[in-house]
Design a protein around this motif. Structure first.
Motif, PDB file in Angstrom:
ATOM      1  N   GLY A 174       2.655  64.008  30.661  1.00  0.00           N
ATOM      2  CA  GLY A 174       1.735  65.051  30.226  1.00  0.00           C
ATOM      3  C   GLY A 174       0.376  64.920  30.885  1.00  0.00           C
ATOM      4  N   TRP A 175      -0.081  63.677  31.015  1.00  0.00           N
ATOM      5  CA  TRP A 175      -1.358  63.419  31.686  1.00  0.00           C
ATOM      6  C   TRP A 175      -1.292  63.841  33.148  1.00  0.00           C
ATOM      7  CZ3 TRP A 175      -2.930  60.133  35.680  1.00  0.00           C
ATOM      8  CH2 TRP A 175      -4.313  59.941  35.789  1.00  0.00           C
ATOM      9  N   LEU A 176      -0.180  63.520  33.820  1.00  0.00           N
ATOM     10  CA  LEU A 176      -0.012  63.933  35.216  1.00  0.00           C
ATOM     11  C   LEU A 176      -0.001  65.454  35.337  1.00  0.00           C
ATOM     12  CD1 LEU A 176       2.718  61.455  36.543  1.00  0.00           C
ATOM     13  CD2 LEU A 176       0.287  61.459  37.106  1.00  0.00           C
ATOM     14  N   ALA A 177       0.721  66.115  34.431  1.00  0.00           N
ATOM     15  CA  ALA A 177       0.787  67.576  34.474  1.00  0.00           C
ATOM     16  C   ALA A 177      -0.592  68.194  34.272  1.00  0.00           C
ATOM     17  CB  ALA A 177       1.762  68.089  33.410  1.00  0.00           C
ATOM     18  N   ALA A 178      -1.360  67.643  33.335  1.00  0.00           N
ATOM     19  CA  ALA A 178      -2.702  68.166  33.068  1.00  0.00           C
ATOM     20  C   ALA A 178      -3.611  68.022  34.283  1.00  0.00           C
ATOM     21  CB  ALA A 178      -3.310  67.452  31.866  1.00  0.00           C
ATOM     22  N   ASN A 201       4.998  65.291  40.819  1.00  0.00           N
ATOM     23  CA  ASN A 201       5.598  65.396  42.149  1.00  0.00           C
ATOM     24  C   ASN A 201       6.572  66.566  42.226  1.00  0.00           C
ATOM     25  OD1 ASN A 201       4.246  63.293  43.419  1.00  0.00           O
ATOM     26  ND2 ASN A 201       5.680  61.766  42.663  1.00  0.00           N
ATOM     27  N   THR A 202       6.038  67.765  42.161  1.00  0.00           N
ATOM     28  CA  THR A 202       6.859  68.955  42.348  1.00  0.00           C
ATOM     29  C   THR A 202       7.242  69.061  43.817  1.00  0.00           C
ATOM     30  OG1 THR A 202       4.905  70.316  42.753  1.00  0.00           O
ATOM     31  CG2 THR A 202       5.670  70.140  40.466  1.00  0.00           C
ATOM     32  N   ALA A 203       8.223  69.917  44.092  1.00  0.00           N
ATOM     33  CA  ALA A 203       8.668  70.069  45.479  1.00  0.00           C
ATOM     34  C   ALA A 203       7.536  70.604  46.360  1.00  0.00           C
ATOM     35  CB  ALA A 203       9.872  71.010  45.528  1.00  0.00           C
ATOM     36  N   ALA A 204       6.738  71.518  45.828  1.00  0.00           N
ATOM     37  CA  ALA A 204       5.631  72.074  46.613  1.00  0.00           C
ATOM     38  C   ALA A 204       4.612  70.992  46.959  1.00  0.00           C
ATOM     39  CB  ALA A 204       4.968  73.207  45.839  1.00  0.00           C
ATOM     40  N   ARG A 205       4.333  70.119  45.994  1.00  0.00           N
ATOM     41  CA  ARG A 205       3.343  69.060  46.232  1.00  0.00           C
ATOM     42  C   ARG A 205       3.873  68.042  47.240  1.00  0.00           C
ATOM     43  NH1 ARG A 205       1.346  64.138  43.633  1.00  0.00           N
ATOM     44  NH2 ARG A 205      -0.932  64.137  43.677  1.00  0.00           N
ATOM     45  N   LEU A 206       5.139  67.645  47.094  1.00  0.00           N
ATOM     46  CA  LEU A 206       5.725  66.691  48.036  1.00  0.00           C
ATOM     47  C   LEU A 206       5.772  67.265  49.437  1.00  0.00           C
ATOM     48  CD1 LEU A 206       8.673  65.309  45.858  1.00  0.00           C
ATOM     49  CD2 LEU A 206       6.550  64.142  46.445  1.00  0.00           C
ATOM     50  N   SER A 207       6.125  68.546  49.543  1.00  0.00           N
ATOM     51  CA  SER A 207       6.171  69.199  50.853  1.00  0.00           C
ATOM     52  C   SER A 207       4.787  69.245  51.481  1.00  0.00           C
ATOM     53  CB  SER A 207       6.726  70.621  50.702  1.00  0.00           C
ATOM     54  OG  SER A 207       6.731  71.288  51.936  1.00  0.00           O
ATOM     55  N   GLU A 233       8.237  75.610  44.136  1.00  0.00           N
ATOM     56  CA  GLU A 233       8.261  74.835  42.900  1.00  0.00           C
ATOM     57  C   GLU A 233       6.896  74.205  42.649  1.00  0.00           C
ATOM     58  OE1 GLU A 233      11.683  72.074  41.527  1.00  0.00           O
ATOM     59  OE2 GLU A 233      10.082  70.743  42.210  1.00  0.00           O
ATOM     60  N   THR A 234       6.038  74.909  41.922  1.00  0.00           N
ATOM     61  CA  THR A 234       4.745  74.403  41.498  1.00  0.00           C
ATOM     62  C   THR A 234       4.797  74.102  40.001  1.00  0.00           C
ATOM     63  OG1 THR A 234       3.900  76.601  40.958  1.00  0.00           O
ATOM     64  CG2 THR A 234       3.590  75.821  43.227  1.00  0.00           C
ATOM     65  N   ILE A 235       3.754  73.431  39.481  1.00  0.00           N
ATOM     66  CA  ILE A 235       3.707  73.146  38.055  1.00  0.00           C
ATOM     67  C   ILE A 235       3.679  74.440  37.255  1.00  0.00           C
ATOM     68  CG2 ILE A 235       2.280  72.173  36.209  1.00  0.00           C
ATOM     69  CD1 ILE A 235       1.423  69.994  38.120  1.00  0.00           C
ATOM     70  N   GLU A 236       2.859  75.402  37.699  1.00  0.00           N
ATOM     71  CA  GLU A 236       2.740  76.668  36.984  1.00  0.00           C
ATOM     72  C   GLU A 236       4.082  77.387  36.929  1.00  0.00           C
ATOM     73  OE1 GLU A 236       0.781  75.646  39.396  1.00  0.00           O
ATOM     74  OE2 GLU A 236      -1.098  75.312  38.311  1.00  0.00           O
ATOM     75  N   HIS A 237       4.804  77.373  38.059  1.00  0.00           N
ATOM     76  CA  HIS A 237       6.102  78.046  38.076  1.00  0.00           C
ATOM     77  C   HIS A 237       7.094  77.348  37.152  1.00  0.00           C
ATOM     78  CE1 HIS A 237       9.699  80.094  39.449  1.00  0.00           C
ATOM     79  NE2 HIS A 237      10.251  78.900  39.639  1.00  0.00           N
ATOM     80  N   LEU A 238       7.175  76.015  37.249  1.00  0.00           N
ATOM     81  CA  LEU A 238       8.163  75.289  36.455  1.00  0.00           C
ATOM     82  C   LEU A 238       7.987  75.490  34.959  1.00  0.00           C
ATOM     83  CD1 LEU A 238       8.575  71.862  38.290  1.00  0.00           C
ATOM     84  CD2 LEU A 238      10.367  73.527  37.832  1.00  0.00           C
ATOM     85  N   LEU A 240      12.331  81.564  35.119  1.00  0.00           N
ATOM     86  CA  LEU A 240      13.183  82.123  34.073  1.00  0.00           C
ATOM     87  C   LEU A 240      14.093  81.062  33.463  1.00  0.00           C
ATOM     88  CD1 LEU A 240      14.186  85.515  35.761  1.00  0.00           C
ATOM     89  CD2 LEU A 240      12.418  85.102  34.033  1.00  0.00           C
ATOM     90  N   TYR A 241      14.512  80.093  34.277  1.00  0.00           N
ATOM     91  CA  TYR A 241      15.395  79.043  33.769  1.00  0.00           C
ATOM     92  C   TYR A 241      14.609  78.012  32.975  1.00  0.00           C
ATOM     93  CZ  TYR A 241      19.406  75.893  33.739  1.00  0.00           C
ATOM     94  OH  TYR A 241      20.457  75.110  33.345  1.00  0.00           O
ATOM     95  N   SER A 242      13.489  77.560  33.539  1.00  0.00           N
ATOM     96  CA  SER A 242      12.756  76.479  32.882  1.00  0.00           C
ATOM     97  C   SER A 242      12.081  76.917  31.594  1.00  0.00           C
ATOM     98  CB  SER A 242      11.714  75.872  33.820  1.00  0.00           C
ATOM     99  OG  SER A 242      10.675  76.796  34.077  1.00  0.00           O
ATOM    100  N   LYS A 243      11.954  78.221  31.352  1.00  0.00           N
ATOM    101  CA  LYS A 243      11.421  78.668  30.076  1.00  0.00           C
ATOM    102  C   LYS A 243      12.326  78.247  28.923  1.00  0.00           C
ATOM    103  CE  LYS A 243       8.700  82.616  31.619  1.00  0.00           C
ATOM    104  NZ  LYS A 243       8.535  84.083  31.603  1.00  0.00           N
ATOM    105  N   ARG A 244      13.567  77.890  29.260  1.00  0.00           N
ATOM    106  CA  ARG A 244      14.521  77.537  28.212  1.00  0.00           C
ATOM    107  C   ARG A 244      14.913  76.061  28.243  1.00  0.00           C
ATOM    108  NH1 ARG A 244      19.359  81.694  28.671  1.00  0.00           N
ATOM    109  NH2 ARG A 244      19.762  80.906  26.580  1.00  0.00           N
TER     110      ARG A 244
END
Length: 201
Positions: free
Chosen positions: A98-102, A107-113, A131-136, A141-145
């Motif tokens: 949670g601290w990392l996300a904040a 390490n999202t795919a966009a950040r690693l790339s 794949e960013t934090i905001e998107h995930l 649509l999938y990660s909302k669930r």
């Protein structure tokens, strides 16, 4: 400012190997000094504004590590997410994530790339956009669930479980976690909410 605690082995070692009679606040490390020592000296230079005529002039009663740290970091507003991350119900690994996300440091795919890792930056769940934090956590649509745990499984093992299956796993893990907790430290509001959510009886 003169070094204090001159009976300390550390002070004697620093005096003998680095300062060699020089005043600490005036000392500059040589270019071949270790990076650790150069970092210590850089912090010393950053703290020099707190000294006037060789005396710590920031707080009454003289220098203390806590007072120095408070002065060094300055006054900062309380972040809105502090209770969501640092609470007594969260596991340490969840607090850390949670601290990392904040701090937008997962390490999202966009950040690693962006850091040069040879990886497809598309979302491993929907495969539609980067794949960013905001998107995930907000737009996918999938990660909302589902949650981050399932994203890692999809990324690392190329396996995706149906959202209802993930939800069942999460609920069972929550039940196990809550049932193992000492109920005497729960507030009435927490206990009522857990009963409504069918996590305890």
């Amino acid at each position: 400012m003169n070094c204090v605690q001159r009976d300390s082995i550390w002070v004697h070692w620093v005096q003998s190997n680095y300062l060699k009679g020089q005043e600490w606040m005036e000392y500059k490390p040589s270019t071949n000094s270790s990076w650790v020592w150069r970092r210590i000296c850089r912090v010393k230079d950053e703290m020099s504004a707190g000294y006037v005529n060789g005396q710590w002039n920031v707080q009454p009663g003289g220098f203390t590590p806590a007072g120095c740290y408070a002065w060094f970091i300055g006054t900062r507003p309380r972040v809105q997410w502090v209770k969501a991350v640092w609470n007594r119900w969260a596991l340490p690994k969840h607090q850390f994530l949670g601290w990392l996300a904040a701090h937008e440091a997962l390490n999202t795919a966009a950040r690693l790339s962006r850091f040069g890792v040879d990886i497809e930056d598309k979302c491993s769940l929907c495969g539609l956009v980067s794949e960013t934090i905001e998107h995930l956590f907000c737009d996918c649509l999938y990660s909302k669930r589902i949650v981050w745990q399932q994203r890692n499984k999809g990324r690392n093992e190329n396996v995706l479980i149906h959202p209802e299956g993930v939800a069942s796993i999460i609920m069972e893990e929550m039940r196990t976690r809550v049932r193992a907790r000492d109920r005497t430290i729960m507030t009435n509001a927490e206990r009522d909410w857990l009963i409504r959510m069918r996590l305890i009886e």
